[in-house]
Write a protein that holds these residues in place. Structure first.
Motif, PDB file in Angstrom:
ATOM      1  N   ALA A 266       0.816  -1.223   0.000  1.00  0.00           N
ATOM      2  CA  ALA A 266       0.000   0.000   0.000  1.00  0.00           C
ATOM      3  C   ALA A 266       0.844   1.265   0.000  1.00  0.00           C
ATOM      4  CB  ALA A 266      -0.924  -0.002   1.217  1.00  0.00           C
ATOM      5  N   ASP A 267       2.072   1.196   0.521  1.00  0.00           N
ATOM      6  CA  ASP A 267       2.836   2.413   0.803  1.00  0.00           C
ATOM      7  C   ASP A 267       4.040   2.669  -0.089  1.00  0.00           C
ATOM      8  OD1 ASP A 267       1.284   3.463   2.771  1.00  0.00           O
ATOM      9  OD2 ASP A 267       2.428   2.622   4.428  1.00  0.00           O
ATOM     10  N   GLU A 268       4.771   1.634  -0.427  1.00  0.00           N
ATOM     11  CA  GLU A 268       6.046   1.843  -1.094  1.00  0.00           C
ATOM     12  C   GLU A 268       5.847   2.464  -2.479  1.00  0.00           C
ATOM     13  OE1 GLU A 268       9.310   1.296   0.284  1.00  0.00           O
ATOM     14  OE2 GLU A 268       7.851   1.519   1.902  1.00  0.00           O
ATOM     15  N   PRO A 269       6.723   3.384  -2.890  1.00  0.00           N
ATOM     16  CA  PRO A 269       6.560   4.061  -4.186  1.00  0.00           C
ATOM     17  C   PRO A 269       6.760   3.111  -5.357  1.00  0.00           C
ATOM     18  CG  PRO A 269       8.675   4.610  -3.193  1.00  0.00           C
ATOM     19  CD  PRO A 269       7.916   3.856  -2.157  1.00  0.00           C
ATOM     20  N   GLY A 270       6.255   3.549  -6.517  1.00  0.00           N
ATOM     21  CA  GLY A 270       6.505   2.794  -7.742  1.00  0.00           C
ATOM     22  C   GLY A 270       5.344   1.966  -8.236  1.00  0.00           C
ATOM     23  N   ARG A 271       4.181   2.038  -7.566  1.00  0.00           N
ATOM     24  CA  ARG A 271       3.022   1.255  -7.997  1.00  0.00           C
ATOM     25  C   ARG A 271       1.810   2.163  -8.168  1.00  0.00           C
ATOM     26  NH1 ARG A 271       4.851  -2.463  -3.740  1.00  0.00           N
ATOM     27  NH2 ARG A 271       5.797  -4.319  -4.693  1.00  0.00           N
TER      28      ARG A 271
END
Length: 212
Positions: free
Chosen positions: A56-61
């Motif tokens: 839910a949080d990490e960048p790139g999606r």
């Protein structure tokens, strides 16, 4: 249980512990205050939740991609109702769910607590503003409180009174995390302080953009 299965299960727990230690957000220090025999089970729960939170949080999606990953995580969680899910596409995921399946069976952990966590992570993808404190507390009920209840159950405690105490502590910790990461969340487009609070003093989100 065969010797091979026991060895595979031991390896799965070791993988969970290693993944927990490697995560940028350090493996909770409190886990080392727990009895040694409970630490692998804490690691299994932690890596399940931490990985889903990263979806839910990490960048790139993109949002749809995040939701698809969380839906797949939920499917594999439900597969642990019967047996460990060895069909996970990545070895790390296979280890997480093999260990989690064993932990859930051994301690009779309610699947609803894990599903509550996943629902909060999905909400992080779809909801960026909260109107009332009740809305915020409902999020905390699903994002933080299940963790405390799961730890209690590892100790064999499931009384409603202890659950209430645990919920209060976990909600307080979640709110503390919001204030600690206030600007990090804002750069991600999220504001956990409810509108009824900041509107009551005439504040505006433009104040945050301006660094006021």
């Amino acid at each position: 249980v065969s010797t091979e299965r026991l060895a595979a299960l031991s390896d799965a727990y070791k993988e969970c512990q290693q993944l927990a230690k490697q995560h940028p957000e350090n493996f909770p220090v409190a886990s080392w205050l727990l009895p040694r025999q409970l630490r692998p089970h804490v690691a299994a729960i932690y890596t399940f939740a931490r990985t889903a939170d990263d979806f839910a949080d990490e960048p790139g999606r993109e949002p749809n991609g995040r939701l698809q990953l969380l839906d797949e995580w939920g499917r594999r969680l439900r597969a642990t109702e019967m047996e460990s899910d060895a069909r996970a596409s990545a070895p790390a995921a296979a280890s997480i769910f093999a260990a989690l399946a064993h932990t859930r069976r051994q301690f009779n952990l309610p699947i609803e607590l894990f599903e509550d966590l996943l629902s909060a992570f999905r909400q992080d993808v779809t909801t960026t503003r909260y109107e009332t404190w009740d809305d915020v507390f409902d999020y905390c009920r699903r994002s933080a409180n299940p963790v405390g209840r799961l730890v209690l159950r590892l100790f064999g405690d499931d009384s409603p009174e202890l659950d209430r105490y645990s919920d209060a502590v976990c909600t307080a910790l979640q709110l503390t995390n919001f204030w600690q990461d206030f600007m990090i969340d804002w750069t991600r487009g999220r504001l956990y302080l409810p509108a009824e609070e900041w509107k009551s003093i005439g504040a505006s989100t433009s104040d945050l953009d301006a660094g006021r």
